[in-house]
Write a protein that holds these residues in place. Sequence first.
Motif, PDB file in Angstrom:
ATOM      1  N   VAL A  11      -3.231   1.182  -2.260  1.00 34.05           N
ATOM      2  CA  VAL A  11      -2.588  -0.080  -2.522  1.00 34.05           C
ATOM      3  C   VAL A  11      -1.775  -0.585  -1.435  1.00 34.05           C
ATOM      4  CG1 VAL A  11      -0.844  -1.200  -3.980  1.00 34.05           C
ATOM      5  CG2 VAL A  11      -2.018   0.699  -4.961  1.00 34.05           C
ATOM      6  N   ASP A  12      -1.213   0.043  -0.496  1.00 30.18           N
ATOM      7  CA  ASP A  12      -0.624  -0.632   0.476  1.00 30.18           C
ATOM      8  C   ASP A  12      -1.837  -1.148   1.697  1.00 30.18           C
ATOM      9  OD1 ASP A  12       1.961   0.246  -0.490  1.00 30.18           O
ATOM     10  OD2 ASP A  12       2.372   1.834   0.877  1.00 30.18           O
ATOM     11  N   GLU A  13      -2.653  -0.426   1.790  1.00 27.71           N
ATOM     12  CA  GLU A  13      -3.697  -0.845   2.743  1.00 27.71           C
ATOM     13  C   GLU A  13      -4.410  -2.163   2.243  1.00 27.71           C
ATOM     14  OE1 GLU A  13      -6.504  -1.450   5.681  1.00 27.71           O
ATOM     15  OE2 GLU A  13      -4.489  -0.524   5.600  1.00 27.71           O
ATOM     16  N   LEU A  14      -4.541  -2.341   0.805  1.00 26.74           N
ATOM     17  CA  LEU A  14      -5.182  -3.186   0.243  1.00 26.74           C
ATOM     18  C   LEU A  14      -4.226  -4.577   0.336  1.00 26.74           C
ATOM     19  CD1 LEU A  14      -7.024  -1.977  -2.957  1.00 26.74           C
ATOM     20  CD2 LEU A  14      -8.060  -2.543  -0.853  1.00 26.74           C
ATOM     21  N   LYS A  15      -3.174  -4.316  -0.082  1.00 31.02           N
ATOM     22  CA  LYS A  15      -1.889  -5.574   0.207  1.00 31.02           C
ATOM     23  C   LYS A  15      -1.752  -6.015   1.761  1.00 31.02           C
ATOM     24  CE  LYS A  15       1.966  -4.849  -1.914  1.00 31.02           C
ATOM     25  NZ  LYS A  15       3.148  -3.992  -2.690  1.00 31.02           N
ATOM     26  N   ARG A  16      -2.072  -4.949   2.646  1.00 30.30           N
ATOM     27  CA  ARG A  16      -1.851  -5.235   3.921  1.00 30.30           C
ATOM     28  C   ARG A  16      -3.218  -6.130   4.358  1.00 30.30           C
ATOM     29  NH1 ARG A  16      -4.584  -4.686   8.419  1.00 30.30           N
ATOM     30  NH2 ARG A  16      -6.100  -3.167   7.568  1.00 30.30           N
ATOM     31  N   GLN A  17      -4.233  -5.718   4.019  1.00 30.84           N
ATOM     32  CA  GLN A  17      -5.497  -6.594   4.185  1.00 30.84           C
ATOM     33  C   GLN A  17      -5.612  -8.065   3.498  1.00 30.84           C
ATOM     34  OE1 GLN A  17      -9.533  -4.703   3.580  1.00 30.84           O
ATOM     35  NE2 GLN A  17      -8.647  -2.701   4.376  1.00 30.84           N
ATOM     36  N   ALA A  18      -5.031  -7.886   2.505  1.00 24.67           N
ATOM     37  CA  ALA A  18      -4.830  -9.098   1.561  1.00 24.67           C
ATOM     38  C   ALA A  18      -3.852 -10.097   2.499  1.00 24.67           C
ATOM     39  CB  ALA A  18      -4.405  -8.882   0.190  1.00 24.67           C
ATOM     40  N   ALA A  19      -2.775  -9.725   2.906  1.00 24.30           N
ATOM     41  CA  ALA A  19      -1.838 -10.376   3.520  1.00 24.30           C
ATOM     42  C   ALA A  19      -2.465 -11.027   4.910  1.00 24.30           C
ATOM     43  CB  ALA A  19      -0.691  -9.768   3.824  1.00 24.30           C
ATOM     44  N   ASP A  20      -3.370 -10.381   5.540  1.00 25.48           N
ATOM     45  CA  ASP A  20      -3.996 -10.360   6.872  1.00 25.48           C
ATOM     46  C   ASP A  20      -4.948 -11.632   6.534  1.00 25.48           C
ATOM     47  OD1 ASP A  20      -2.498  -8.914   8.296  1.00 25.48           O
ATOM     48  OD2 ASP A  20      -4.036  -7.464   8.878  1.00 25.48           O
ATOM     49  N   ARG A  21      -5.925 -11.443   5.328  1.00 20.45           N
ATOM     50  CA  ARG A  21      -6.886 -12.519   5.179  1.00 20.45           C
ATOM     51  C   ARG A  21      -6.809 -13.144   3.547  1.00 20.45           C
ATOM     52  NH1 ARG A  21     -11.328  -9.455   4.695  1.00 20.45           N
ATOM     53  NH2 ARG A  21     -10.310  -7.618   4.500  1.00 20.45           N
ATOM     54  N   PRO A  22      -5.898 -13.895   3.311  1.00 21.69           N
ATOM     55  CA  PRO A  22      -5.376 -14.141   2.009  1.00 21.69           C
ATOM     56  C   PRO A  22      -6.701 -14.980   1.463  1.00 21.69           C
ATOM     57  CG  PRO A  22      -4.144 -15.310   3.446  1.00 21.69           C
ATOM     58  CD  PRO A  22      -4.781 -14.423   4.333  1.00 21.69           C
TER      59      PRO A  22
END
Length: 62
Positions: A11-22
């Motif tokens: 979940v943390d990694e997916l949230k990080r990726q989403a924040a980097d590429r919204p």
Amino acid sequence: MLEEKLKDAIVDELKRQAADRPQALKIQGADDVKRSEELTVNGKVDLGALVMVIAGSVAGGP
């Protein structure tokens, strides 16, 4: 214990990726995943980065 650690890492990694590429990735339910056990992921996921996070979590990494 391991299951919870893996879930948190994913979940943390997916949230990080989403924040980097919204514009390319949307995550819904990430804040409620501990209660609902469900997560909605819409878009492109960097699978290599996700695998590295999972492997690090299993190996005892940060």
